[in-house]
Design a protein around this motif. Structure first.
Motif, PDB file in Angstrom:
ATOM      1  N   PHE A   1      -9.361   0.263  11.089  1.00 52.51           N
ATOM      2  CA  PHE A   1      -8.214   1.119  11.378  1.00 52.51           C
ATOM      3  C   PHE A   1      -8.161   2.300  10.418  1.00 52.51           C
ATOM      4  O   PHE A   1      -8.055   3.468  10.833  1.00 52.51           O
ATOM      5  CB  PHE A   1      -6.929   0.295  11.295  1.00 52.51           C
ATOM      6  CG  PHE A   1      -5.671   1.052  11.633  1.00 52.51           C
ATOM      7  CD1 PHE A   1      -5.214   1.105  12.937  1.00 52.51           C
ATOM      8  CD2 PHE A   1      -4.945   1.709  10.645  1.00 52.51           C
ATOM      9  CE1 PHE A   1      -4.057   1.799  13.259  1.00 52.51           C
ATOM     10  CE2 PHE A   1      -3.784   2.400  10.947  1.00 52.51           C
ATOM     11  CZ  PHE A   1      -3.344   2.446  12.261  1.00 52.51           C
ATOM     12  N   TYR A   2      -8.255   2.028   9.128  1.00 52.42           N
ATOM     13  CA  TYR A   2      -8.122   3.106   8.143  1.00 52.42           C
ATOM     14  C   TYR A   2      -9.437   3.849   7.912  1.00 52.42           C
ATOM     15  O   TYR A   2      -9.433   4.908   7.284  1.00 52.42           O
ATOM     16  CB  TYR A   2      -7.548   2.558   6.843  1.00 52.42           C
ATOM     17  CG  TYR A   2      -6.046   2.391   6.929  1.00 52.42           C
ATOM     18  CD1 TYR A   2      -5.213   3.504   6.916  1.00 52.42           C
ATOM     19  CD2 TYR A   2      -5.471   1.137   7.060  1.00 52.42           C
ATOM     20  CE1 TYR A   2      -3.835   3.364   7.027  1.00 52.42           C
ATOM     21  CE2 TYR A   2      -4.095   0.989   7.167  1.00 52.42           C
ATOM     22  CZ  TYR A   2      -3.287   2.113   7.156  1.00 52.42           C
ATOM     23  OH  TYR A   2      -1.916   1.972   7.268  1.00 52.42           O
ATOM     24  N   SER A   3     -10.538   3.315   8.414  1.00 54.94           N
ATOM     25  CA  SER A   3     -11.781   4.092   8.376  1.00 54.94           C
ATOM     26  C   SER A   3     -11.725   5.255   9.361  1.00 54.94           C
ATOM     27  O   SER A   3     -12.469   6.234   9.212  1.00 54.94           O
ATOM     28  CB  SER A   3     -12.975   3.193   8.719  1.00 54.94           C
ATOM     29  OG  SER A   3     -13.163   2.211   7.747  1.00 54.94           O
TER      30      SER A   3
ATOM     31  N   LYS B   1      -6.400   6.131   0.147  1.00 58.88           N
ATOM     32  CA  LYS B   1      -6.152   7.055   1.256  1.00 58.88           C
ATOM     33  C   LYS B   1      -5.098   6.500   2.209  1.00 58.88           C
ATOM     34  O   LYS B   1      -4.230   7.238   2.703  1.00 58.88           O
ATOM     35  CB  LYS B   1      -7.455   7.321   2.007  1.00 58.88           C
ATOM     36  CG  LYS B   1      -8.467   8.136   1.235  1.00 58.88           C
ATOM     37  CD  LYS B   1      -9.739   8.340   2.068  1.00 58.88           C
ATOM     38  CE  LYS B   1     -10.768   9.146   1.296  1.00 58.88           C
ATOM     39  NZ  LYS B   1     -12.039   9.320   2.082  1.00 58.88           N
ATOM     40  N   ALA B   2      -5.188   5.194   2.485  1.00 58.16           N
ATOM     41  CA  ALA B   2      -4.211   4.572   3.384  1.00 58.16           C
ATOM     42  C   ALA B   2      -2.811   4.642   2.787  1.00 58.16           C
ATOM     43  O   ALA B   2      -1.817   4.891   3.502  1.00 58.16           O
ATOM     44  CB  ALA B   2      -4.612   3.117   3.646  1.00 58.16           C
ATOM     45  N   ARG B   3      -2.699   4.450   1.497  1.00 59.72           N
ATOM     46  CA  ARG B   3      -1.392   4.480   0.838  1.00 59.72           C
ATOM     47  C   ARG B   3      -0.776   5.874   0.896  1.00 59.72           C
ATOM     48  O   ARG B   3       0.414   6.044   1.211  1.00 59.72           O
ATOM     49  CB  ARG B   3      -1.573   4.030  -0.611  1.00 59.72           C
ATOM     50  CG  ARG B   3      -0.307   3.867  -1.402  1.00 59.72           C
ATOM     51  CD  ARG B   3      -0.646   3.201  -2.745  1.00 59.72           C
ATOM     52  NE  ARG B   3       0.546   2.962  -3.515  1.00 59.72           N
ATOM     53  CZ  ARG B   3       1.099   3.866  -4.325  1.00 59.72           C
ATOM     54  NH1 ARG B   3       0.542   5.067  -4.445  1.00 59.72           N
ATOM     55  NH2 ARG B   3       2.192   3.570  -4.998  1.00 59.72           N
ATOM     56  N   VAL B   4      -1.573   6.868   0.597  1.00 58.41           N
ATOM     57  CA  VAL B   4      -1.082   8.252   0.672  1.00 58.41           C
ATOM     58  C   VAL B   4      -0.659   8.592   2.093  1.00 58.41           C
ATOM     59  O   VAL B   4       0.384   9.229   2.325  1.00 58.41           O
ATOM     60  CB  VAL B   4      -2.166   9.220   0.165  1.00 58.41           C
ATOM     61  CG1 VAL B   4      -1.757  10.664   0.425  1.00 58.41           C
ATOM     62  CG2 VAL B   4      -2.428   8.997  -1.318  1.00 58.41           C
ATOM     63  N   PHE B   5      -1.462   8.147   3.064  1.00 58.13           N
ATOM     64  CA  PHE B   5      -1.146   8.406   4.466  1.00 58.13           C
ATOM     65  C   PHE B   5       0.217   7.814   4.829  1.00 58.13           C
ATOM     66  O   PHE B   5       1.056   8.466   5.481  1.00 58.13           O
ATOM     67  CB  PHE B   5      -2.243   7.829   5.352  1.00 58.13           C
ATOM     68  CG  PHE B   5      -1.917   7.849   6.824  1.00 58.13           C
ATOM     69  CD1 PHE B   5      -2.028   9.021   7.551  1.00 58.13           C
ATOM     70  CD2 PHE B   5      -1.496   6.702   7.473  1.00 58.13           C
ATOM     71  CE1 PHE B   5      -1.727   9.046   8.901  1.00 58.13           C
ATOM     72  CE2 PHE B   5      -1.196   6.715   8.824  1.00 58.13           C
ATOM     73  CZ  PHE B   5      -1.316   7.894   9.548  1.00 58.13           C
TER      74      PHE B   5
ATOM     75  N   LEU C   1       0.770  15.307   6.801  1.00 57.56           N
ATOM     76  CA  LEU C   1       0.174  14.039   7.205  1.00 57.56           C
ATOM     77  C   LEU C   1      -1.334  14.036   7.044  1.00 57.56           C
ATOM     78  O   LEU C   1      -1.931  13.031   6.715  1.00 57.56           O
ATOM     79  CB  LEU C   1       0.549  13.729   8.658  1.00 57.56           C
ATOM     80  CG  LEU C   1       2.042  13.459   8.913  1.00 57.56           C
ATOM     81  CD1 LEU C   1       2.248  13.150  10.376  1.00 57.56           C
ATOM     82  CD2 LEU C   1       2.538  12.315   8.063  1.00 57.56           C
ATOM     83  N   PHE C   2      -1.946  15.142   7.333  1.00 55.92           N
ATOM     84  CA  PHE C   2      -3.419  15.150   7.386  1.00 55.92           C
ATOM     85  C   PHE C   2      -3.962  16.272   6.524  1.00 55.92           C
ATOM     86  O   PHE C   2      -3.406  17.352   6.476  1.00 55.92           O
ATOM     87  CB  PHE C   2      -3.919  15.303   8.817  1.00 55.92           C
ATOM     88  CG  PHE C   2      -3.368  14.257   9.743  1.00 55.92           C
ATOM     89  CD1 PHE C   2      -3.923  12.990   9.765  1.00 55.92           C
ATOM     90  CD2 PHE C   2      -2.268  14.515  10.545  1.00 55.92           C
ATOM     91  CE1 PHE C   2      -3.424  12.007  10.592  1.00 55.92           C
ATOM     92  CE2 PHE C   2      -1.757  13.546  11.360  1.00 55.92           C
ATOM     93  CZ  PHE C   2      -2.329  12.290  11.401  1.00 55.92           C
TER      94      PHE C   2
END
Length: 857
Positions: free
Chosen positions: A744-746, A800-804, A856-857
């Motif tokens: 998912f986070y990849s 990266k997932a946490r920041v997202f 977000l991105f």
């Protein structure tokens, strides 16, 4: 071979001879071979050089070892004079005193206080002095026995042997004695002379007599989990029957030990291991066809011990004579000593056919006699099968698997078939299993009652289920690997047996579906997790299943109906069989089509044609003349996914551009298979190009789904209760399902900006995947992933997932937080900052915003 200088061991004016026996120092040419020179020679004591030899001995007499040697010689001199038996006890005490002097400060009061003796498998474990002392003591015991037996039989000898062995047992030298016995009996048995065999066999009997005084033995300090043994069982474990030489030595040693024990003692159970008695039965029945026929026992006053110590001893005649003795046959009535069918299989599995004393034909005849004449008709109370072929097969399967798991199966080879060929076991036992299984299949097929619609389950799956239930679920790497090895053995056994085992079979003339339930259960619960490549089984078990299906169809009244019903059942109960058929179709199609046409002169059944059409659809997908995707959609998606495996990245991109015209169901299933491919690239740590290709395929399919506004989040929340997509869980190993958060986070960079906020379920799924990703990291499962530059490390991915998430939370409407409390229950402490942000946003006013301009991105 190097030889040691003979040590004079017998001085007697009445014999006028001196017996020289030497256990020489060993030269280790490899870890598997111990080379020794053991020499037996007679010398005339009146030789002119005798005086100078005595002077040489006198020079060494002042040394502790020389004093011990002199004390042993005096003890030996007493053996030849029955009038001196009264002083033997005092002389043994002298020997013990001199032995204490040799050992010096290392004699700490004896080994009797030890709870366990640990022996190392390393060859050079004995110190030089210890080996010299042990060799001297063992040599003295052998020579004393020969000297005493030349006058009187064992039952009329003085208690010198008992006293001598108790002296050994009371010293710290006992571990060295046992280590040396292992070297002699396990590795040098064929080199031992008759006197050595007789002496060591008698020593084993007396050590067994003292078993209550002795600690247990751990044969390998490197693997203490194997369990410890009492001394008689330890000595029995040193006798093997793998080759011609080891089998003949085992016969000699067992013959000597049993004969001596019957002469010396009234009860064997206190002196010898039951395993040794069973090995003697095994060897005699194997070597002598005349022993297999019933015969009247011989009534004799004594057992054949006295002729054994003569130079012309005939071991085979002595073994056969012992076998026929009424005292020995009476002993075999005790269930503890009787060689059962299971015992026979265990010993026969160790035989190496290429080094066997029997020829191939003789071995086959022996197996046929043992199975069909001795053990199959024998009642179960006597260790037989009670006429039950299924019981005979069950024992064979269980013992084959035990042998494969145990240390007896040496020289494991990854490419060998069941590790039963070559030097790792008796492959002929596997042939006997195949023969009995075929007989059982014929018997069960003819025994099915007319009109019975439920074929009987196969015994093999019951054995597998019982063994796998006995193994706890893997809670460590060691147990996980053991379970994998067990499953690999299960699969190889299935491949060795007729393919109809996998599918059962209807009664002849009955157009019913075969019974595949147990095989489906094995695949879904076990093989899917350990024997798969991504979403498929290996080619061998896949082709074996379809061969079994064809065989069952041939026996049915309506073959096409049986094939269609079976494969339709696979779609819901075991879909991985169909995806496996798609991957291996190039090898499977010639077998299926060729045999079907030869047998029925008709097209393939509908469900087989469906697989064929799915393959054609995937092959022609990029062409203008591509046919529509066949149903069901997940089969077409699987075929498409496998077709892209062998296509270059550039060509895959061209194929992906045609996805927009496909049905939504196909796109969802294709995204699932793409995720499995991405996770497989992580687990197998493929090269960067393969990983990037897997990422690109997932990204393109995801882009197509979002472009068409098709929800794909359901793939990360699948349950078996899902009527539409729940079957997809049976297409992936459990490890892949657990690693879905990683996938998912990849794909974080592939999420569109609007989709994250548009779907109310997105935040719930993203938080759930993040918390599961953290748990994977804590549990150590992310350590399996490669750390290449393209993949990144697990820590980088979590960051990266946490920041997202911290950027996403303020953007989501309040209805996205409706079930957040339940989601965080028990897991909120994994990341307090993310948990607090979620709770604050859930409780805040709708106009409240943590970030004025979120990125977000």
């Amino acid at each position: 071979m190097p030889t040691g200088k003979p040590v004079p061991l017998l001085r007697s004016s009445s014999l006028k001879v001196r017996l020289l026996v030497t256990f020489s120092s060993c030269t280790f040419h490899s870890c598997d071979m111990l080379v020794t020179c053991i020499r037996l020679q007679w010398t005339d004591f009146s030789h002119p050089d005798a005086t100078s030899a005595q002077r040489t001995e006198a020079d060494c007499a002042k040394e502790p070892l020389g004093l011990l040697t002199a004390a042993l010689e005096e003890l030996r001199a007493l053996m030849t004079d029955p009038t001196q038996y009264s002083v033997i006890s005092a002389q043994v005490a002298v020997v013990s005193e001199k032995l204490n002097a040799v050992l010096g400060h290392r004699n700490d009061g004896g080994s009797l206080q030890r709870a366990k003796i640990q022996l190392s498998v390393l060859p050079s474990t004995l110190q030089k002095q210890d080996q010299a002392v042990v060799d001297l003591l063992l040599t003295a015991f052998c020579q004393n026995l020969m000297a005493a037996s030349s006058f009187v039989p064992p039952e009329r000898q003085s208690p010198w042997a008992v006293l001598f062995v108790r002296t050994l047992c009371g010293h710290v030298l006992l571990p060295a004695v046992l280590t040396r016995l292992r070297q002699l009996l396990r590795h040098q048995g064929q080199s031992l002379s008759t006197s050595h065999v007789l002496g060591l066999a008698a020593l084993a009997v007396h050590l067994g007599e003292c078993r209550s005084m002795l600690p247990e033995v751990d044969p390998d300090v490197l693997a203490p989990s194997a369990g410890s043994l009492c001394v008689p069982d330890f000595l029995n474990s040193l006798l093997t029957c793998r080759t011609r030489d080891s089998l003949l030595f085992c016969m000699n040693f067992c013959t000597a030990a049993v004969s001596y024990c019957l002469c010396k003692f009234s009860a064997l159970r206190n002196c010898l291991s039951p395993g040794l008695i069973k090995k003697f039965q095994f060897v005699v029945l194997r070597l002598f066809p005349e022993a297999r026929a019933p015969c009247a026992p011989e009534h004799a006053a004594c057992v054949p011990w006295r002729p054994l110590y003569l130079p012309s001893a005939d071991w085979q005649r002595a073994a056969l004579s012992l076998w026929r003795r009424d005292s020995f046959q009476e002993l075999l009535k005790d269930k503890e000593f009787y060689l059962t069918y299971r015992d026979w299989v265990q010993l026969e599995l160790e035989i190496q056919p290429e080094a066997d004393v029997l020829s191939d034909m003789e071995r086959h005849d022996f197996h046929q006699w043992a199975i069909y004449e001795r053990y199959l008709p024998a009642p179960t109370a006597l260790g037989g099968c009670g006429g039950d072929l299924e019981e005979a097969c069950t024992v064979l399967v269980s013992e084959i698997m035990d042998f494969h798991q145990s240390s007896r199966s040496y020289n494991h080879s990854e490419d060998s078939d069941l590790v039963l060929g070559g030097r790792t076991g008796n492959k002929d036992i596997l042939s006997r299993l195949q023969e009995i299984a075929l007989d059982l299949e014929l018997d069960q097929g003819s025994a099915v009652p007319h009109g019975c619609s439920t074929p009987q389950s196969h015994f093999l799956f019951r054995v597998f289920r019982r063994r796998l239930q006995a193994l706890a679920r893997p809670d460590s790497m060691a147990t996980s690997l053991r379970r994998q090895q067990e499953l690999l053995t299960c699969k190889r056994l299935l491949l060795c047996l007729p393919p109809s085992v996998l599918v059962g079979g209807p009664q002849a003339g009955q157009p019913i579906s075969p019974n595949c339930g147990e095989f489906f259960s094995l695949v879904n619960s076990e093989l899917r997790n350990f024997c798969c490549h991504g979403s498929v089984l290996t080619s061998d078990i896949t082709i074996h299943f379809f061969r079994g299906l064809l065989r069952v169809c041939l026996r049915s009244q309506d073959p096409a109906l049986v094939a269609n019903q079976t494969l339709t059942e696979c779609q819901t109960k075991c879909p991985v069989i169909l995806t496996s058929a798609l991957l291996w179709w190039s090898s499977l199609e010639p077998v299926l089509c060729g045999r079907w046409m030869r047998c029925y002169q008709s097209p393939l059944p509908r469900e087989l044609r469906r697989l064929q059409e799915a393959r054609e659809f995937a092959s022609n997908f990029a062409s203008a003349s591509a046919s529509p995707a066949p149903s069901p959609a997940w089969i077409a998606a699987a075929a498409l996914h496998f077709a892209w495996r062998g296509v270059r990245k550039e060509d895959v991109t061209a194929h992906l551009q045609r996805l927009d015209c496909q049905r939504e169901e196909l796109l969802i299933a294709l995204f699932f298979f793409s995720l499995m491919g991405l996770l497989s690239s992580y687990l197998t740590q493929r090269d960067t190009a393969e990983h990037l290709k897997a990422v690109d395929i997932c990204a393109e399919v995801l882009t197509c789904l979002e472009r068409r506004k098709v929800s794909w989040l359901v793939l990360f929340q699948l349950t078996e209760k899902d009527a539409k997509l729940g079957h997809l869980l049976h297409l992936a190993p459990d490890q892949h399902t657990r690693l879905l958060p990683l996938a998912f986070y990849s794909l974080l960079s592939c999420f569109s900006e609007g989709a994250a906020v548009r779907e109310a379920a997105f935040l719930h799924v993203a938080v759930d995947m993040y918390l599961k990703l953290l748990q994977l990291f804590v549990d150590g499962e992310t350590r399996l992933q490669g750390h290449s530059e393209s993949q990144g490390s697990p820590v980088q991915l979590i960051t990266k997932a946490r920041v997202f998430l911290l950027q996403l939370i303020p953007q989501c409407p309040k209805q996205c937080f409706s079930n957040m409390t339940e989601l965080l229950a028990g897991r909120g402490d994994c990341d307090p900052e993310v948990s607090n942000a979620l709770r604050q946003r859930q409780q805040a006013d709708p106009s409240f915003d943590l970030y004025q301009e979120p990125q977000l991105f």
